[in-house]
Design a protein around this motif. Structure first.
Motif, PDB file in Angstrom:
ATOM      1  N   TYR A 138       0.889  -1.152   0.000  1.00 35.96           N
ATOM      2  CA  TYR A 138       0.000   0.000   0.000  1.00 35.96           C
ATOM      3  C   TYR A 138       0.928   1.203   0.000  1.00 35.96           C
ATOM      4  N   ASP A 139       1.093   1.836  -1.141  1.00 33.87           N
ATOM      5  CA  ASP A 139       2.061   2.913  -1.309  1.00 33.87           C
ATOM      6  C   ASP A 139       1.385   4.259  -1.042  1.00 33.87           C
ATOM      7  N   MET A 140       2.075   5.137  -0.333  1.00 35.34           N
ATOM      8  CA  MET A 140       1.561   6.473  -0.057  1.00 35.34           C
ATOM      9  C   MET A 140       2.616   7.510  -0.383  1.00 35.34           C
ATOM     10  N   VAL A 152      -3.350  -1.012  -4.190  1.00 34.93           N
ATOM     11  CA  VAL A 152      -2.156  -1.804  -3.929  1.00 34.93           C
ATOM     12  C   VAL A 152      -1.266  -1.782  -5.166  1.00 34.93           C
ATOM     13  N   THR A 153       0.032  -1.851  -4.929  1.00 36.48           N
ATOM     14  CA  THR A 153       1.023  -1.871  -6.001  1.00 36.48           C
ATOM     15  C   THR A 153       1.745  -3.208  -5.964  1.00 36.48           C
ATOM     16  N   ASN A 154       1.846  -3.840  -7.113  1.00 38.89           N
ATOM     17  CA  ASN A 154       2.531  -5.119  -7.230  1.00 38.89           C
ATOM     18  C   ASN A 154       4.036  -4.889  -7.267  1.00 38.89           C
ATOM     19  N   VAL A 155       4.762  -5.497  -6.328  1.00 40.15           N
ATOM     20  CA  VAL A 155       6.220  -5.438  -6.322  1.00 40.15           C
ATOM     21  C   VAL A 155       6.805  -6.845  -6.457  1.00 40.15           C
ATOM     22  N   THR A 195     -10.696 -10.116  -7.659  1.00 43.21           N
ATOM     23  CA  THR A 195      -9.443 -10.604  -8.231  1.00 43.21           C
ATOM     24  C   THR A 195      -8.683  -9.413  -8.814  1.00 43.21           C
ATOM     25  N   LEU A 196      -7.399  -9.337  -8.506  1.00 46.55           N
ATOM     26  CA  LEU A 196      -6.536  -8.284  -9.030  1.00 46.55           C
ATOM     27  C   LEU A 196      -5.559  -8.919 -10.009  1.00 46.55           C
ATOM     28  N   VAL A 197      -5.548  -8.429 -11.251  1.00 45.90           N
ATOM     29  CA  VAL A 197      -4.687  -8.985 -12.293  1.00 45.90           C
ATOM     30  C   VAL A 197      -3.660  -7.928 -12.684  1.00 45.90           C
ATOM     31  N   PHE A 198      -2.394  -8.223 -12.401  1.00 43.31           N
ATOM     32  CA  PHE A 198      -1.294  -7.313 -12.711  1.00 43.31           C
ATOM     33  C   PHE A 198      -0.526  -7.828 -13.923  1.00 43.31           C
ATOM     34  N   ASN A 199       0.030  -6.885 -14.697  1.00 41.80           N
ATOM     35  CA  ASN A 199       0.889  -7.244 -15.829  1.00 41.80           C
ATOM     36  C   ASN A 199       1.906  -6.122 -16.031  1.00 41.80           C
ATOM     37  N   ILE A 229      -0.113  -2.791 -15.951  1.00 41.92           N
ATOM     38  CA  ILE A 229      -0.944  -2.553 -14.762  1.00 41.92           C
ATOM     39  C   ILE A 229      -0.148  -2.954 -13.530  1.00 41.92           C
ATOM     40  N   LYS A 230       0.361  -1.940 -12.817  1.00 36.48           N
ATOM     41  CA  LYS A 230       1.183  -2.194 -11.633  1.00 36.48           C
ATOM     42  C   LYS A 230       0.460  -1.830 -10.340  1.00 36.48           C
ATOM     43  N   THR A 231      -0.523  -0.922 -10.432  1.00 41.39           N
ATOM     44  CA  THR A 231      -1.296  -0.488  -9.271  1.00 41.39           C
ATOM     45  C   THR A 231      -2.774  -0.641  -9.585  1.00 41.39           C
TER      46      THR A 231
END
Length: 196
Positions: free
Chosen positions: A49-51, A110-113, A138-142, A145-147
């Motif tokens: 959770y980036d701020m 949320v940000t995928n790291v 469901t959250l799908v990152f690629n 799409i990072k956040t």
């Protein structure tokens, strides 16, 4: 600021954490916060959770600071939006609703790291007597799409006693468990009618 959700809620031996003080009691999220730091998991949290500065400015606007005070604090001219933001939408990993009287919907991002192509599914352990729904589930990152933002809708499922109730929202990709504690304070509202 990055918030990692990788701490233990149990001690290293798998036993419950106890709160300090007397009488001794099993700790709840208010006692242990994010939990015991797990440095190995913190190195690979999966999601954060980036701020940034804008998030803190929205928070200061939400709690009622005026634009002059905020501008002085951040060192540049700043203005709050015409629509006052909700303090419940501050992008913290924990979800706390201090006074649930009616349905509330809040937003988090949320940000995928972790691995670029990741899929996380929501698992909800709602507080007793509370309904919690997450959209999307469901959250799908690629690579593009990072956040991703999601909403959390909270309501009471039936009349519960006034007090704090605890649950959690866990995002998992099968390897990572990204846990957000949920605390909700309910309040019974007495309705009085005139008998005349």
């Amino acid at each position: 600021m990055q918030n990692f959700l990788t701490a233990w809620k149990m001690d290293p031996f798998g036993e419950p954490i106890f709160a300090e003080g007397s009488p001794q009691k099993v700790a709840n999220p208010f006692d242990y916060g994010g939990g015991l730091v797990n440095p190995n998991k913190a190195a690979d949290p999966g999601l954060i959770y980036d701020m940034g500065t804008e998030d803190y400015i929205k928070y200061l606007c939400a709690v009622g600071y005026n634009t002059s005070a905020i501008s002085q604090l951040v060192g540049q001219t700043t203005a709050c939006s015409m629509v006052k933001p909700s303090v419940l939408d501050v992008n913290l990993p924990s979800i706390t609703i201090p006074n649930l009287r009616e349905n509330i919907t809040l937003t988090r991002s949320v940000t995928n790291v972790g691995p670029v192509n990741s899929v996380y599914k929501a698992n909800i352990d709602p507080p007793p007597g509370i309904s919690v729904a997450v959209r999307p589930e469901t959250l799908v990152f690629n690579s593009t799409i990072k956040t991703i933002s999601f909403t959390v809708a909270v309501s009471t499922t039936h009349q519960v006693n006034t007090g704090y109730y605890f649950g959690s929202l866990i995002w998992t990709d099968g390897e990572h468990l990204v846990t957000s504690p949920i605390s909700v304070r309910t309040q019974i509202i007495q309705y009085y009618t005139d008998g005349n």
